[in-house]
Design a protein around this motif. Sequence first.
Motif, PDB file in Angstrom:
ATOM      1  N   HIS A  42      -7.020  -6.435   1.317  1.00  0.00           N
ATOM      2  CA  HIS A  42      -7.799  -7.305   2.199  1.00  0.00           C
ATOM      3  C   HIS A  42      -7.844  -6.699   3.598  1.00  0.00           C
ATOM      4  N   ASP A  43      -9.000  -6.816   4.214  1.00  0.00           N
ATOM      5  CA  ASP A  43      -9.149  -6.350   5.583  1.00  0.00           C
ATOM      6  C   ASP A  43      -8.331  -7.225   6.521  1.00  0.00           C
ATOM      7  N   SER A  44      -7.908  -6.645   7.625  1.00  0.00           N
ATOM      8  CA  SER A  44      -7.308  -7.460   8.673  1.00  0.00           C
ATOM      9  C   SER A  44      -8.437  -8.292   9.281  1.00  0.00           C
ATOM     10  N   THR A  45      -8.093  -9.282  10.046  1.00  0.00           N
ATOM     11  CA  THR A  45      -9.109 -10.136  10.669  1.00  0.00           C
ATOM     12  C   THR A  45     -10.037  -9.295  11.539  1.00  0.00           C
ATOM     13  N   GLU A  46      -9.466  -8.356  12.273  1.00  0.00           N
ATOM     14  CA  GLU A  46     -10.286  -7.506  13.151  1.00  0.00           C
ATOM     15  C   GLU A  46     -11.253  -6.641  12.332  1.00  0.00           C
ATOM     16  N   GLN A  47     -10.782  -6.064  11.227  1.00  0.00           N
ATOM     17  CA  GLN A  47     -11.654  -5.253  10.371  1.00  0.00           C
ATOM     18  C   GLN A  47     -12.761  -6.109   9.757  1.00  0.00           C
TER      19      GLN A  47
END
Length: 91
Positions: A42-47
């Motif tokens: 899963h992507d980080s929130t920023e990504q």
Amino acid sequence: MIALRQIEMIENDSITIHLPAEFSNYQQAEVIILPLEETLKHDSTEQFIQRFAGSIMDFPEIESEGEIQERDNKQFNRVPDLILEGWLTTR
């Protein structure tokens, strides 16, 4: 027919499969690889924000439909009483 089911880690886009001795009598094997959804990266929130920023269209402004009309709600306040009266008279 023999079968092998293993869950292996993906390292550098590769998987190493160690076969048990039962496979030594064969020259070929069919390999089917299915990803485990539980291990999806899963992507980080920023990504996530960087990837989807600007992808949702802007909605147009909604035109005013005029002033809000004031209504006399006295007639609606009696609805529960009328329902209760009707229910009591049918019992």
